[in-house]
Design an enzyme around this catalytic site. Structure first.
Site, PDB file in Angstrom:
ATOM      1  N   SER A 244     -46.455 127.192  22.689  1.00 46.66           N
ATOM      2  CA  SER A 244     -44.845 125.884  21.585  1.00 46.66           C
ATOM      3  C   SER A 244     -46.671 125.766  21.367  1.00 46.66           C
ATOM      4  O   SER A 244     -47.405 126.291  20.599  1.00 46.66           O
ATOM      5  CB  SER A 244     -45.433 124.853  22.390  1.00 46.66           C
ATOM      6  N   LYS A 245     -46.496 124.970  19.894  1.00 46.68           N
ATOM      7  CA  LYS A 245     -48.189 124.615  19.117  1.00 46.68           C
ATOM      8  C   LYS A 245     -49.376 124.326  20.008  1.00 46.68           C
ATOM      9  O   LYS A 245     -50.069 124.207  19.168  1.00 46.68           O
ATOM     10  CB  LYS A 245     -47.155 123.129  18.640  1.00 46.68           C
TER      11      LYS A 245
END
Ligand code: GLU
Length: 475
Positions: A244-245
């Site tokens: 994820s980011k």
């Protein structure tokens, strides 16, 4: 489009965002497999989602692939431009009785889904219009075209990474091929494009594995050869969770900005989920020679920034000095918001050999390069200023004439002169008592490559000017 029987792979990104690290690895594997087999590597931009596809994302993907050095063969295929061809295939299936018009209204479909949910079944189309006479169609409803999927038997895929995977046909409902406005669905477009482009091997993320079963049904209904599938595990973050980011699930351009070299990123991405014995550093030629899709592991690989940095450090050491100057000068210019002078670039080129083994990224290298690109007057930082007051400054004042008169300006001569000066002092001094303030005066910092080497590279004139300016400056 290709008619040959040799390997044809493709990278088929949807341009709804940047080229992320997982996509870059998928592209790399497709690229390497094509190069390994002497085949072709094609690029298809899947821009059918008109609301979410953007020209900026297309550009970012193309730039990213080019930066990473993954050259594709031939022209780029844009999926949206082929919509008429996709529709033609659906209408062919319709004509052959392998597809049918479905007149269900959105409300009916919702009711169908809710009924299935209430009965604990997965939401599926129930085949209402599969065998119904279109003459009974309600007026005013624009139909969709659905695929008449086989209901008996199963889909078996000998996936090159996942092994044999299968699903019973009765688990798959009749998917929509053409929407009521006549536009093709994603599933149809992918199959038609892969067929028309002559794709022999579909190498992609394993989030597409479930699509492969339906896609296989479509190949069969059309009488087309089914390509080989290789569904590669996704990349996970260092903690093992889906990327994820938070983990740095960033676009490839972010890795470029963080100062990684394309060759290092290629090497690192190759090793994520694929290996050749213990080899860590793998050249492009070795990668092409060794890469085979069947050696890709089945477990998700974990992103490891420390590893990436160490691979990058290797490629920095191996890179030519000229190449690194070319890479860091624009970075320095952006940071300083001024051009780097030619004289500074020449100093940097001469100093590069000893700067590069000390850096892990181009960012670190650009910072270390300050010692050569800084223009006079050098502004000492706080640590350097401390070294330049009191005894340190007095030592430099006493040393300056010796340096001015030094016949040979090279690191051996410089070190010998400073050492002799320190030893001759009353009481004698340690080398560092002179060399440290000297470093502060010349570089404006207390850490740098060996100071006598720096002074040789800077040259007599520049070094003495820096020293003189430092000694005349008010401290
Ligand atoms: N366009 C899809 C994606 O970006 C890939 C489709 C495929 O490889 O078949 O995830």
């Amino acid at each position: 489009m290709s008619q040959s029987s040799s390997v044809v792979t493709r990278f088929a990104p949807s341009p709804t965002g940047f080229l992320h690290i997982g996509g870059a690895r998928t592209a790399l594997f497709n690229y390497l497999y094509a190069r390994h087999t002497g085949g072709q590597f094609l690029l298809r931009i899947e821009d059918t989602d008109r609301a979410r596809s953007t020209p900026a994302a297309i550009e970012a993907i193309i730039d990213g692939l080019q930066w990473l050095g993954l050259a594709w063969d031939g022209e780029i295929t844009y999926q949206f431009a082929r919509a008429a061809r996709h529709a033609e295939v659906a209408l062919d299936l319709l004509a052959k009785g392998q597809a049918y018009y479905c007149y269900c209204t959105p409300d009916e479909l919702t009711a169908m889904r809710e009924k299935a949910k209430a009965e604990g079944r997965p939401p599926r189309y129930d085949g209402t219009w599969r065998d119904r006479d279109p003459k009974t169609a309600p007026a005013g409803i624009k139909p969709v075209v659905r695929f008449k999927a086989p209901q008996q038997g199963e889909q078996v895929i000998a996936d090159l990474v996942q092994g044999e995977v299968r699903v019973a046909n009765d688990q798959l409902d009749d998917m929509v091929l053409l929407r009521s406005d006549g536009t093709p669905t994603y599933m149809l477009s992918v199959v038609v494009d892969d067929h028309d482009m002559g794709i022999t091997h579909i190498i992609r993320g394993d989030d597409h594995l479930t699509n492969a079963f339906r896609q296989r049904q479509l190949y069969q209904a059309s009488g087309w050869d089914v390509p080989a599938f290789a569904h590669i595990p996704l990349i996970h973050g260092p903690d093992g969770a889906k990327l994820s980011k938070r983990h740095g699930a960033l676009g490839i351009e972010a890795y470029r900005d963080m100062g990684y070299l394309p060759a290092a990123l290629r090497n690192y991405l190759l090793r994520l989920g694929w290996g050749h014995g213990d080899a860590e550093i793998i050249s492009d030629a070795e990668a092409v020679q060794w890469f085979d899709i069947v050696n890709v592991g089945r477990n998700p690989a974990r992103l490891d920034f420390a590893k990436l940095a160490s691979v990058n450090a290797h490629y920095l050491r191996e890179a030519s000095d000229e190449e690194l100057v070319r890479q860091v000068v624009p970075r320095i210019e952006r940071a300083l918001a001024r051009p780097v002078s030619e004289a500074a670039a020449i100093r940097l080129a001469r100093g590069m050999a000893s700067l590069k083994p000390r850096a892990k990224t181009l960012i670190e290298l650009a910072e270390a390069a300050q010692v050569y690109v800084a223009e006079r007057p050098i502004r000492p930082d706080a640590d350097a200023e401390k070294l330049l007051s009191g005894a340190g400054r007095a030592n430099l004042e006493a040393l300056a004439p010796t340096l001015r008169e030094l016949p040979d300006w090279n690191q051996t001569a410089l070190e010998a002169a400073v050492r002799a000066f320190a030893e001759a002092a009353q009481p004698p001094m340690k080398l560092g008592q002179v060399a440290q303030p000297l470093r502060a005066a010349i570089t404006g910092t207390k850490v740098s490559p060996p100071i006598f080497e720096v002074m040789e590279i800077l040259g007599r004139e520049e070094s003495l000017a820096r020293l003189a300016e430092c000694l005349t400056a008010d401290m």
